[in-house]
Design a protein around this motif. Structure first.
Motif, PDB file in Angstrom:
ATOM      1  N   ARG A   1       0.763  -1.187   0.059  1.00 48.31           N
ATOM      2  CA  ARG A   1      -0.230   0.077   0.363  1.00 48.31           C
ATOM      3  C   ARG A   1       0.946   1.156  -0.155  1.00 48.31           C
ATOM      4  N   PHE A   2       2.114   1.667   0.629  1.00 44.98           N
ATOM      5  CA  PHE A   2       2.720   2.473   0.644  1.00 44.98           C
ATOM      6  C   PHE A   2       3.376   2.668  -0.779  1.00 44.98           C
ATOM      7  N   TYR A   3       3.986   1.660  -1.198  1.00 42.56           N
ATOM      8  CA  TYR A   3       4.523   1.960  -2.545  1.00 42.56           C
ATOM      9  C   TYR A   3       3.711   2.047  -3.521  1.00 42.56           C
ATOM     10  N   ALA A   4       2.446   1.681  -2.803  1.00 37.74           N
ATOM     11  CA  ALA A   4       1.422   2.600  -4.703  1.00 37.74           C
ATOM     12  C   ALA A   4       1.022   3.806  -3.835  1.00 37.74           C
ATOM     13  N   HIS A   5       0.698   4.209  -3.272  1.00 45.02           N
ATOM     14  CA  HIS A   5       0.557   5.649  -2.051  1.00 45.02           C
ATOM     15  C   HIS A   5       1.013   6.837  -3.372  1.00 45.02           C
ATOM     16  N   GLU A   6      -0.112   6.669  -4.257  1.00 51.36           N
ATOM     17  CA  GLU A   6      -0.060   8.326  -5.074  1.00 51.36           C
ATOM     18  C   GLU A   6       1.225   9.559  -4.632  1.00 51.36           C
ATOM     19  N   ALA A   7       1.049  10.392  -2.829  1.00 51.31           N
ATOM     20  CA  ALA A   7       2.771  10.601  -3.278  1.00 51.31           C
ATOM     21  C   ALA A   7       3.732   9.868  -2.759  1.00 51.31           C
ATOM     22  N   VAL A   8       4.316   8.850  -2.708  1.00 52.05           N
ATOM     23  CA  VAL A   8       4.928   7.718  -2.669  1.00 52.05           C
ATOM     24  C   VAL A   8       5.626   7.758  -3.871  1.00 52.05           C
ATOM     25  N   LYS A   9       4.533   7.048  -5.352  1.00 51.17           N
ATOM     26  CA  LYS A   9       5.085   6.451  -6.083  1.00 51.17           C
ATOM     27  C   LYS A   9       5.857   7.129  -6.921  1.00 51.17           C
ATOM     28  N   PRO A  10       5.404   7.701  -7.631  1.00 53.60           N
ATOM     29  CA  PRO A  10       6.235   9.232  -8.203  1.00 53.60           C
ATOM     30  C   PRO A  10       7.778   9.999  -7.967  1.00 53.60           C
ATOM     31  N   VAL A  11       8.173   9.388  -6.342  1.00 50.74           N
ATOM     32  CA  VAL A  11       9.600  10.175  -5.844  1.00 50.74           C
ATOM     33  C   VAL A  11      10.438   8.407  -4.919  1.00 50.74           C
ATOM     34  N   MET A  12       9.860   7.055  -5.031  1.00 47.79           N
ATOM     35  CA  MET A  12      10.545   6.153  -4.525  1.00 47.79           C
ATOM     36  C   MET A  12      11.702   5.875  -5.705  1.00 47.79           C
ATOM     37  N   PRO A  13      12.888   5.378  -4.933  1.00 46.33           N
ATOM     38  CA  PRO A  13      14.383   5.082  -6.229  1.00 46.33           C
ATOM     39  C   PRO A  13      13.840   3.479  -6.308  1.00 46.33           C
ATOM     40  N   ASP A  14      14.304   3.165  -7.801  1.00 48.68           N
ATOM     41  CA  ASP A  14      14.027   1.919  -8.630  1.00 48.68           C
ATOM     42  C   ASP A  14      15.099   1.415  -7.956  1.00 48.68           C
ATOM     43  N   ILE A  15      14.812   0.232  -7.540  1.00 42.31           N
ATOM     44  CA  ILE A  15      15.443  -1.089  -6.838  1.00 42.31           C
ATOM     45  C   ILE A  15      16.480  -1.212  -7.441  1.00 42.31           C
ATOM     46  N   GLU A  16      16.648  -1.233  -8.762  1.00 44.00           N
ATOM     47  CA  GLU A  16      17.594  -1.692  -9.915  1.00 44.00           C
ATOM     48  C   GLU A  16      18.790  -0.696  -9.492  1.00 44.00           C
ATOM     49  N   LYS A  17      18.207   0.013  -9.529  1.00 38.95           N
ATOM     50  CA  LYS A  17      19.566   1.247  -9.535  1.00 38.95           C
ATOM     51  C   LYS A  17      20.185   1.911  -8.150  1.00 38.95           C
ATOM     52  N   LEU A  18      19.096   1.282  -7.100  1.00 36.56           N
ATOM     53  CA  LEU A  18      20.075   0.741  -6.080  1.00 36.56           C
ATOM     54  C   LEU A  18      20.794   0.175  -5.632  1.00 36.56           C
ATOM     55  N   VAL A  19      20.495  -1.021  -6.184  1.00 35.34           N
ATOM     56  CA  VAL A  19      20.882  -2.207  -6.121  1.00 35.34           C
ATOM     57  C   VAL A  19      22.498  -1.601  -7.183  1.00 35.34           C
ATOM     58  N   GLU A  20      22.645  -0.917  -7.473  1.00 35.21           N
ATOM     59  CA  GLU A  20      24.029  -1.052  -8.820  1.00 35.21           C
ATOM     60  C   GLU A  20      25.113   0.253  -7.737  1.00 35.21           C
ATOM     61  N   PHE A  21      23.808   1.412  -6.895  1.00 35.83           N
ATOM     62  CA  PHE A  21      24.737   2.318  -6.647  1.00 35.83           C
ATOM     63  C   PHE A  21      25.220   1.199  -4.451  1.00 35.83           C
ATOM     64  N   ALA A  22      24.215   0.369  -4.359  1.00 37.49           N
ATOM     65  CA  ALA A  22      25.111  -0.210  -3.460  1.00 37.49           C
ATOM     66  C   ALA A  22      26.173  -0.883  -3.938  1.00 37.49           C
ATOM     67  N   ARG A  23      26.621  -1.354  -4.773  1.00 35.06           N
ATOM     68  CA  ARG A  23      27.919  -1.838  -5.093  1.00 35.06           C
ATOM     69  C   ARG A  23      28.819  -1.477  -5.280  1.00 35.06           C
ATOM     70  N   LEU A  24      28.323   0.136  -6.185  1.00 35.08           N
ATOM     71  CA  LEU A  24      29.361   1.614  -5.920  1.00 35.08           C
ATOM     72  C   LEU A  24      30.398   1.647  -4.415  1.00 35.08           C
ATOM     73  N   LYS A  25      28.873   1.803  -3.108  1.00 33.58           N
ATOM     74  CA  LYS A  25      29.394   2.207  -2.504  1.00 33.58           C
ATOM     75  C   LYS A  25      29.443   1.414  -1.123  1.00 33.58           C
ATOM     76  N   PHE A  26      29.597   0.279  -1.307  1.00 34.64           N
ATOM     77  CA  PHE A  26      29.591  -0.691  -0.238  1.00 34.64           C
ATOM     78  C   PHE A  26      30.160  -1.851  -1.022  1.00 34.64           C
ATOM     79  N   ASN A  27      31.455  -1.540  -1.111  1.00 35.21           N
ATOM     80  CA  ASN A  27      32.501  -2.208  -1.292  1.00 35.21           C
ATOM     81  C   ASN A  27      32.688  -3.642  -0.517  1.00 35.21           C
ATOM     82  N   THR A  28      31.961  -4.850  -0.639  1.00 31.05           N
ATOM     83  CA  THR A  28      32.238  -5.695   0.802  1.00 31.05           C
ATOM     84  C   THR A  28      31.379  -6.794  -0.305  1.00 31.05           C
ATOM     85  N   SER A  29      32.000  -8.000   0.420  1.00 28.27           N
ATOM     86  CA  SER A  29      31.452  -9.657  -0.346  1.00 28.27           C
ATOM     87  C   SER A  29      29.883  -9.434  -0.712  1.00 28.27           C
TER      88      SER A  29
END
Length: 234
Positions: free
Chosen positions: A203-231
């Motif tokens: 319900r939170f993800y689908a809310h009209e105040a949230v949906k337009p600004v919630m970051p894309d998960i795949e982009k967050l995954v790539e960001f995490a790979r770059l930021k956290f250089n751990t196994s």
């Protein structure tokens, strides 16, 4: 989003932020809930940003909300300011003083325990440290499941019929949680263990105040790979 009302509310609103930040996300959701028109300014290098250093010389961090020429800092502080300044849209904090205190308590808990545990899993030096951080995060989810059942009173959100202060505080952490789930294979929000949170998240993800600004998960995954250089992110 939307128009501002009242004389002082007609002042220009800017938000300094960065797209991966869950703390910036809180501010954007609050502004959207209140239908406040604002300019979003992406700060790619916050440590060397002249604007960030100028408006937040103490902590040198985002988000920073600039209302007219007045800077407001720290995400939870900004959300409360938005709620108190703009009457358009639903209230974010409860009107009852006790309920307001409860909401503030849980958002501080989310930052001090849940977010630090998420970060702890990401930066763990070895498997034992990672297991300890995961166990602590599991405890956080179990406690928030109980809190959801108590605060929602059978309705859709922590805040009742609409998104409230706890929803914004915890909802901003869903992206980092999903990133951890992707890399660890562990489901922190599960339909059997945390059924209330599981359906609340949808319900939170689908809310009209949230949906337009919630970051894309795949982009967050790539960001995490770059930021956290751990196994864990390899």
């Amino acid at each position: 989003m939307g128009s501002m009302n009242g004389s002082k509310n007609d002042e220009y609103v800017r938000l300094l932020g960065a797209w991966p930040s869950p703390f910036v996300l809180r501010t954007r959701i609050a502004l959207n809930l209140k239908r406040v028109a604002y300019e979003y300014l992406e700060e790619e290098d916050t440590l060397n940003s002249e604007s960030v250093l100028n408006y937040n010389p103490v902590h040198k961090q985002i988000p920073i909300l600039i209302h007219g020429n007045k800077p407001i800092r720290e995400s939870l502080n900004i959300v409360m300011y938005v709620d108190e300044t703009w009457l358009s849209g639903p209230p974010i904090l409860p009107s009852d003083p006790f309920d307001r205190a409860v909401a503030r308590f849980w958002d501080v808990y989310i930052d001090e325990h849940c977010f630090t545990s998420i970060n702890g899993v990401a930066v763990a030096k070895d498997e034992d440290e990672r297991k300890a951080a995961i166990a602590k995060l599991e405890q956080c989810m179990a406690l928030l499941e109980e809190t959801f059942q108590e605060c929602s009173k059978g309705r859709g959100f922590f805040g009742g019929e609409n998104i409230g202060f706890i929803d914004i505080g915890f909802g901003s952490m869903l992206g980092p949680l999903k990133v951890l789930e992707k890399f660890t294979g562990f489901k922190f929000i599960h339909p059997e263990n945390t059924p209330g949170l599981f359906h609340w998240a949808d319900r939170f993800y689908a809310h009209e105040a949230v949906k337009p600004v919630m970051p894309d998960i795949e982009k967050l995954v790539e960001f995490a790979r770059l930021k956290f250089n751990t196994s864990i992110f390899k």
